[in-house]
Design a protein around this motif. Structure first.
Motif, PDB file in Angstrom:
ATOM      1  N   GLY A  11      34.667 -31.221   2.492  1.00 45.56           N
ATOM      2  CA  GLY A  11      33.122 -30.283   3.785  1.00 45.56           C
ATOM      3  C   GLY A  11      32.696 -29.527   3.428  1.00 45.56           C
ATOM      4  O   GLY A  11      32.328 -28.904   2.213  1.00 45.56           O
ATOM      5  N   ALA A  15      33.978 -24.511   5.654  1.00 44.58           N
ATOM      6  CA  ALA A  15      34.765 -25.691   6.839  1.00 44.58           C
ATOM      7  C   ALA A  15      36.192 -25.036   7.300  1.00 44.58           C
ATOM      8  O   ALA A  15      37.241 -25.897   7.657  1.00 44.58           O
ATOM      9  CB  ALA A  15      34.966 -27.263   6.154  1.00 44.58           C
ATOM     10  N   TYR A 102      38.137 -34.825   5.919  1.00 42.39           N
ATOM     11  CA  TYR A 102      37.034 -34.307   5.951  1.00 42.39           C
ATOM     12  C   TYR A 102      37.507 -33.437   7.063  1.00 42.39           C
ATOM     13  O   TYR A 102      37.794 -33.192   8.202  1.00 42.39           O
ATOM     14  CB  TYR A 102      35.825 -35.338   6.207  1.00 42.39           C
ATOM     15  N   GLU A 104      35.549 -30.697   9.082  1.00 37.31           N
ATOM     16  CA  GLU A 104      34.588 -30.982   9.885  1.00 37.31           C
ATOM     17  C   GLU A 104      34.323 -29.047  10.807  1.00 37.31           C
ATOM     18  O   GLU A 104      35.039 -29.042  11.326  1.00 37.31           O
ATOM     19  CB  GLU A 104      34.130 -31.902  10.840  1.00 37.31           C
ATOM     20  N   THR A 105      32.772 -28.698  10.572  1.00 33.88           N
ATOM     21  CA  THR A 105      32.501 -28.037  11.624  1.00 33.88           C
ATOM     22  C   THR A 105      31.020 -27.473  12.065  1.00 33.88           C
ATOM     23  O   THR A 105      30.445 -28.451  11.436  1.00 33.88           O
ATOM     24  CB  THR A 105      33.382 -26.743  10.732  1.00 33.88           C
ATOM     25  N   THR A 106      30.958 -26.572  13.019  1.00 36.56           N
ATOM     26  CA  THR A 106      29.580 -26.232  12.665  1.00 36.56           C
ATOM     27  C   THR A 106      28.730 -25.856  12.137  1.00 36.56           C
ATOM     28  O   THR A 106      29.335 -24.909  11.600  1.00 36.56           O
ATOM     29  CB  THR A 106      29.219 -25.841  14.775  1.00 36.56           C
ATOM     30  N   ALA A 136      23.676 -30.196   6.040  1.00 39.79           N
ATOM     31  CA  ALA A 136      24.354 -31.001   6.544  1.00 39.79           C
ATOM     32  C   ALA A 136      23.741 -32.675   6.944  1.00 39.79           C
ATOM     33  O   ALA A 136      24.793 -33.100   6.907  1.00 39.79           O
ATOM     34  CB  ALA A 136      24.941 -30.617   7.761  1.00 39.79           C
ATOM     35  N   ASN A 140      26.438 -34.419   5.219  1.00 37.71           N
ATOM     36  CA  ASN A 140      27.534 -35.275   6.354  1.00 37.71           C
ATOM     37  C   ASN A 140      27.705 -36.426   6.383  1.00 37.71           C
ATOM     38  O   ASN A 140      28.957 -37.385   6.261  1.00 37.71           O
ATOM     39  CB  ASN A 140      26.887 -34.437   7.718  1.00 37.71           C
ATOM     40  N   TYR A 143      30.244 -37.106   3.690  1.00 41.54           N
ATOM     41  CA  TYR A 143      31.645 -36.367   3.421  1.00 41.54           C
ATOM     42  C   TYR A 143      32.185 -37.949   4.651  1.00 41.54           C
ATOM     43  O   TYR A 143      33.407 -38.871   4.062  1.00 41.54           O
ATOM     44  CB  TYR A 143      31.718 -35.327   4.287  1.00 41.54           C
ATOM     45  N   GLU A 144      31.436 -38.563   5.528  1.00 40.47           N
ATOM     46  CA  GLU A 144      31.605 -39.533   6.711  1.00 40.47           C
ATOM     47  C   GLU A 144      32.186 -40.180   5.270  1.00 40.47           C
ATOM     48  O   GLU A 144      33.845 -41.193   5.629  1.00 40.47           O
ATOM     49  CB  GLU A 144      31.132 -39.507   7.293  1.00 40.47           C
ATOM     50  N   THR A 150      39.477 -37.197   9.953  1.00 39.45           N
ATOM     51  CA  THR A 150      38.196 -36.559   9.826  1.00 39.45           C
ATOM     52  C   THR A 150      39.103 -35.052  11.078  1.00 39.45           C
ATOM     53  O   THR A 150      39.346 -35.611  11.758  1.00 39.45           O
ATOM     54  CB  THR A 150      37.190 -36.914  10.421  1.00 39.45           C
ATOM     55  N   LYS A 152      38.737 -31.876  12.638  1.00 44.97           N
ATOM     56  CA  LYS A 152      37.420 -30.413  13.627  1.00 44.97           C
ATOM     57  C   LYS A 152      38.340 -28.994  12.843  1.00 44.97           C
ATOM     58  O   LYS A 152      39.325 -28.684  13.555  1.00 44.97           O
ATOM     59  CB  LYS A 152      37.420 -30.604  14.759  1.00 44.97           C
TER      60      LYS A 152
END
Length: 171
Positions: A11, A15, A102, A104-106, A136, A140, A143-144, A150, A152
């Protein structure tokens, strides 16, 4: 004796890979390894210095070697660097040799979590948000591509995220 399994955390920076990884390893009685710390240990210098002297390309070569070595271990939780998935070989090692999670973060949460950290060479700029958005966009999808799961991480503690991962993995 049961076979030991590996958990690889991927990530973006900020993250929570290292923080959550330590919590996860502790709860599962596995060894925790941070690939960036391993690079620093092997080179005898911090990541920023490696970036300054060898550039990002030189750093990525070192990183791919470390990922290859570490993913051959057994019974580890590995927190990878945010860009470790840029190498196709590293993506293959991660997906073939363990369970990939993964985190995941904003972008907003990344900015908060990394704002005072001077050890992130890519963010030593006037516009860290622009850098994080560009990263990103390119990372991203990678990562996916290799993630088995995944999770968050934005609004939860490391312990709660670690517990979610343990439930997902059915350890």
């Amino acid at each position: 004796m049961a076979e030991k399994r590996n958990i690889f955390l991927i990530g973006p920076m900020g993250a929570g890979k290292s923080t959550i990884g330590r919590q996860l390893a502790s709860q599962l009685h596995l060894d925790f390894i941070d690939s960036d710390h391993e690079i620093e240990r092997r080179t005898g210098a911090d990541i920023s210095w490696v970036f300054d002297v060898e550039g990002e390309a030189g750093f990525r070569v070192r990183e791919a070697e470390v990922i290859d070595d570490l993913t051959q271990e057994q019974g580890i939780v590995l927190a990878t660097g945010g860009g470790s998935i840029l190498s196709k070989e590293s993506r293959n090692y991660l997906s073939a040799r363990g369970v990939v999670v993964y985190l995941e973060t904003t972008i907003d949460k990344q900015l908060v979590r990394t704002s005072r950290d001077k050890r992130r060479p890519l963010l030593q700029t006037e516009e860290p948000r622009d850098v994080l958005e560009t990263l990103a966009d390119s990372r991203n999808p990678l990562y996916e591509e290799i993630a088995d799961f995944t999770v968050k991480t934005d609004e939860q503690s490391a312990k709660i995220v670690a517990n979610q991962i343990i439930k997902l993995l059915d350890f």
